[in-house]
Scaffold this motif. Structure first.
Motif, PDB file in Angstrom:
ATOM      1  N   ALA A 176      19.967  -8.343  39.279  1.00  0.00           N
ATOM      2  CA  ALA A 176      21.009  -7.707  40.093  1.00  0.00           C
ATOM      3  C   ALA A 176      22.297  -7.554  39.293  1.00  0.00           C
ATOM      4  O   ALA A 176      22.958  -6.506  39.347  1.00  0.00           O
ATOM      5  CB  ALA A 176      21.250  -8.512  41.368  1.00  0.00           C
ATOM      6  N   GLU A 177      22.654  -8.565  38.540  1.00  0.00           N
ATOM      7  CA  GLU A 177      23.846  -8.498  37.690  1.00  0.00           C
ATOM      8  C   GLU A 177      23.683  -7.418  36.613  1.00  0.00           C
ATOM      9  O   GLU A 177      24.598  -6.660  36.332  1.00  0.00           O
ATOM     10  CB  GLU A 177      24.074  -9.864  37.045  1.00  0.00           C
ATOM     11  N   THR A 178      22.512  -7.348  36.026  1.00  0.00           N
ATOM     12  CA  THR A 178      22.229  -6.351  34.997  1.00  0.00           C
ATOM     13  C   THR A 178      22.295  -4.944  35.578  1.00  0.00           C
ATOM     14  O   THR A 178      22.866  -4.033  34.967  1.00  0.00           O
ATOM     15  CB  THR A 178      20.843  -6.618  34.374  1.00  0.00           C
ATOM     16  N   LEU A 179      21.718  -4.758  36.758  1.00  0.00           N
ATOM     17  CA  LEU A 179      21.738  -3.443  37.392  1.00  0.00           C
ATOM     18  C   LEU A 179      23.157  -2.974  37.706  1.00  0.00           C
ATOM     19  O   LEU A 179      23.440  -1.774  37.624  1.00  0.00           O
ATOM     20  CB  LEU A 179      20.881  -3.448  38.657  1.00  0.00           C
ATOM     21  N   ALA A 180      24.041  -3.885  38.021  1.00  0.00           N
ATOM     22  CA  ALA A 180      25.437  -3.500  38.253  1.00  0.00           C
ATOM     23  C   ALA A 180      26.026  -2.878  36.988  1.00  0.00           C
ATOM     24  O   ALA A 180      26.718  -1.850  37.054  1.00  0.00           O
ATOM     25  CB  ALA A 180      26.255  -4.706  38.696  1.00  0.00           C
ATOM     26  N   GLY A 181      25.737  -3.461  35.841  1.00  0.00           N
ATOM     27  CA  GLY A 181      26.204  -2.905  34.578  1.00  0.00           C
ATOM     28  C   GLY A 181      25.571  -1.569  34.257  1.00  0.00           C
ATOM     29  O   GLY A 181      26.235  -0.649  33.761  1.00  0.00           O
ATOM     30  N   ILE A 182      24.281  -1.440  34.548  1.00  0.00           N
ATOM     31  CA  ILE A 182      23.572  -0.182  34.308  1.00  0.00           C
ATOM     32  C   ILE A 182      24.169   0.929  35.171  1.00  0.00           C
ATOM     33  O   ILE A 182      24.458   2.022  34.685  1.00  0.00           O
ATOM     34  CB  ILE A 182      22.066  -0.349  34.574  1.00  0.00           C
ATOM     35  N   ARG A 183      24.381   0.643  36.447  1.00  0.00           N
ATOM     36  CA  ARG A 183      24.957   1.645  37.351  1.00  0.00           C
ATOM     37  C   ARG A 183      26.352   2.080  36.903  1.00  0.00           C
ATOM     38  O   ARG A 183      26.705   3.245  36.991  1.00  0.00           O
ATOM     39  CB  ARG A 183      25.022   1.094  38.774  1.00  0.00           C
ATOM     40  N   ALA A 184      27.127   1.141  36.409  1.00  0.00           N
ATOM     41  CA  ALA A 184      28.518   1.413  36.062  1.00  0.00           C
ATOM     42  C   ALA A 184      28.694   2.129  34.724  1.00  0.00           C
ATOM     43  O   ALA A 184      29.659   2.866  34.553  1.00  0.00           O
ATOM     44  CB  ALA A 184      29.304   0.104  36.037  1.00  0.00           C
ATOM     45  N   SER A 185      27.762   1.942  33.787  1.00  0.00           N
ATOM     46  CA  SER A 185      28.072   2.402  32.431  1.00  0.00           C
ATOM     47  C   SER A 185      26.933   3.069  31.668  1.00  0.00           C
ATOM     48  O   SER A 185      27.055   3.234  30.453  1.00  0.00           O
ATOM     49  CB  SER A 185      28.594   1.219  31.607  1.00  0.00           C
ATOM     50  N   GLU A 186      25.853   3.453  32.358  1.00  0.00           N
ATOM     51  CA  GLU A 186      24.728   4.048  31.633  1.00  0.00           C
ATOM     52  C   GLU A 186      24.289   5.373  32.261  1.00  0.00           C
ATOM     53  O   GLU A 186      23.264   5.440  32.945  1.00  0.00           O
ATOM     54  CB  GLU A 186      23.545   3.085  31.600  1.00  0.00           C
ATOM     55  N   PRO A 187      25.004   6.454  31.996  1.00  0.00           N
ATOM     56  CA  PRO A 187      24.594   7.747  32.556  1.00  0.00           C
ATOM     57  C   PRO A 187      23.237   8.233  32.035  1.00  0.00           C
ATOM     58  O   PRO A 187      22.561   9.001  32.707  1.00  0.00           O
ATOM     59  CB  PRO A 187      25.724   8.695  32.154  1.00  0.00           C
ATOM     60  N   GLY A 188      22.822   7.764  30.871  1.00  0.00           N
ATOM     61  CA  GLY A 188      21.537   8.177  30.316  1.00  0.00           C
ATOM     62  C   GLY A 188      20.346   7.428  30.877  1.00  0.00           C
ATOM     63  O   GLY A 188      19.197   7.771  30.606  1.00  0.00           O
ATOM     64  N   THR A 189      20.604   6.380  31.674  1.00  0.00           N
ATOM     65  CA  THR A 189      19.520   5.673  32.354  1.00  0.00           C
ATOM     66  C   THR A 189      19.288   6.384  33.676  1.00  0.00           C
ATOM     67  O   THR A 189      20.097   6.305  34.593  1.00  0.00           O
ATOM     68  CB  THR A 189      19.877   4.188  32.576  1.00  0.00           C
ATOM     69  N   LEU A 190      18.178   7.102  33.760  1.00  0.00           N
ATOM     70  CA  LEU A 190      17.892   7.930  34.934  1.00  0.00           C
ATOM     71  C   LEU A 190      17.295   7.117  36.076  1.00  0.00           C
ATOM     72  O   LEU A 190      17.622   7.338  37.234  1.00  0.00           O
ATOM     73  CB  LEU A 190      16.952   9.071  34.542  1.00  0.00           C
ATOM     74  N   VAL A 191      16.392   6.191  35.740  1.00  0.00           N
ATOM     75  CA  VAL A 191      15.728   5.339  36.732  1.00  0.00           C
ATOM     76  C   VAL A 191      15.581   3.950  36.124  1.00  0.00           C
ATOM     77  O   VAL A 191      15.169   3.818  34.965  1.00  0.00           O
ATOM     78  CB  VAL A 191      14.324   5.882  37.096  1.00  0.00           C
ATOM     79  N   TYR A 192      15.917   2.940  36.897  1.00  0.00           N
ATOM     80  CA  TYR A 192      15.729   1.546  36.469  1.00  0.00           C
ATOM     81  C   TYR A 192      15.455   0.764  37.741  1.00  0.00           C
ATOM     82  O   TYR A 192      16.366   0.510  38.535  1.00  0.00           O
ATOM     83  CB  TYR A 192      16.986   1.029  35.775  1.00  0.00           C
ATOM     84  N   VAL A 193      14.201   0.435  37.979  1.00  0.00           N
ATOM     85  CA  VAL A 193      13.796  -0.163  39.253  1.00  0.00           C
ATOM     86  C   VAL A 193      13.029  -1.460  38.994  1.00  0.00           C
ATOM     87  O   VAL A 193      12.105  -1.489  38.182  1.00  0.00           O
ATOM     88  CB  VAL A 193      12.908   0.807  40.070  1.00  0.00           C
ATOM     89  N   ASN A 194      13.410  -2.505  39.715  1.00  0.00           N
ATOM     90  CA  ASN A 194      12.721  -3.789  39.697  1.00  0.00           C
ATOM     91  C   ASN A 194      11.810  -3.833  40.923  1.00  0.00           C
ATOM     92  O   ASN A 194      12.290  -3.704  42.048  1.00  0.00           O
ATOM     93  CB  ASN A 194      13.757  -4.917  39.744  1.00  0.00           C
ATOM     94  N   HIS A 195      10.517  -4.017  40.708  1.00  0.00           N
ATOM     95  CA  HIS A 195       9.541  -4.043  41.804  1.00  0.00           C
ATOM     96  C   HIS A 195       8.987  -5.450  42.005  1.00  0.00           C
ATOM     97  O   HIS A 195       8.660  -6.133  41.032  1.00  0.00           O
ATOM     98  CB  HIS A 195       8.342  -3.138  41.487  1.00  0.00           C
ATOM     99  N   LEU A 196       8.838  -5.851  43.259  1.00  0.00           N
ATOM    100  CA  LEU A 196       8.036  -7.021  43.603  1.00  0.00           C
ATOM    101  C   LEU A 196       6.577  -6.606  43.545  1.00  0.00           C
ATOM    102  O   LEU A 196       6.242  -5.442  43.803  1.00  0.00           O
ATOM    103  CB  LEU A 196       8.368  -7.505  45.005  1.00  0.00           C
ATOM    104  N   VAL A 197       5.693  -7.550  43.250  1.00  0.00           N
ATOM    105  CA  VAL A 197       4.261  -7.279  43.210  1.00  0.00           C
ATOM    106  C   VAL A 197       3.618  -7.989  44.399  1.00  0.00           C
ATOM    107  O   VAL A 197       3.695  -9.216  44.509  1.00  0.00           O
ATOM    108  CB  VAL A 197       3.630  -7.768  41.879  1.00  0.00           C
ATOM    109  N   GLU A 198       3.018  -7.211  45.280  1.00  0.00           N
ATOM    110  CA  GLU A 198       2.421  -7.777  46.489  1.00  0.00           C
ATOM    111  C   GLU A 198       1.396  -8.848  46.127  1.00  0.00           C
ATOM    112  O   GLU A 198       0.514  -8.640  45.293  1.00  0.00           O
ATOM    113  CB  GLU A 198       1.749  -6.668  47.300  1.00  0.00           C
ATOM    114  N   GLY A 199       1.541 -10.012  46.739  1.00  0.00           N
ATOM    115  CA  GLY A 199       0.606 -11.116  46.520  1.00  0.00           C
ATOM    116  C   GLY A 199       0.822 -11.865  45.214  1.00  0.00           C
ATOM    117  O   GLY A 199       0.073 -12.787  44.907  1.00  0.00           O
TER     118      GLY A 199
END
Length: 106
Positions: A26-49
């Motif tokens: 979550a802390e890392t994603l805040a930095g990505i959102r604020a300062s990385e226009p070249g990052t188009l998608v960055y998603v953390n997924h839970l894995v069911e089970g």
């Protein structure tokens, strides 16, 4: 999609590390959102089970945007911080062929 650069990463977390890992992400994603226009998608997924696994999907404008992501202080902090939380990391480097989804200019 031409030129875009992607990867998927599977993290197997140490037992009991999920909460701390998710907070670090979550802390890392805040930095990505604020300062990385070249990052188009960055998603953390839970894995069911699989409560001790996470899968990231990352898509960058191009290889240069990925390289810039890797140089960011929030990314460096994530890489160091994850060492105490992760047992295994598996990375798949991806080249898009076709699909529907995020593409610059849409």
């Amino acid at each position: 999609m031409a030129g875009q650069f992607g990867l998927s990463v599977r993290f197997t977390l140490k037992e009991g590390a999920a909460e701390a890992f998710d907070a670090l992400v979550a802390e890392t994603l805040a930095g990505i959102r604020a300062s990385e226009p070249g990052t188009l998608v960055y998603v953390n997924h839970l894995v069911e089970g699989q409560p001790d696994q996470r899968i990231f999907y990352e898509l960058y404008r191009d290889r240069a945007a990925f390289d810039e992501h890797e140089r960011q202080p929030h990314t460096r902090k994530f890489l160091v911080g994850r060492e105490a939380l992760v047992d295994q990391v598996e990375v798949d480097w991806l080249t898009a062929v076709d699909g529907k989804g995020y593409a610059e200019g849409e």
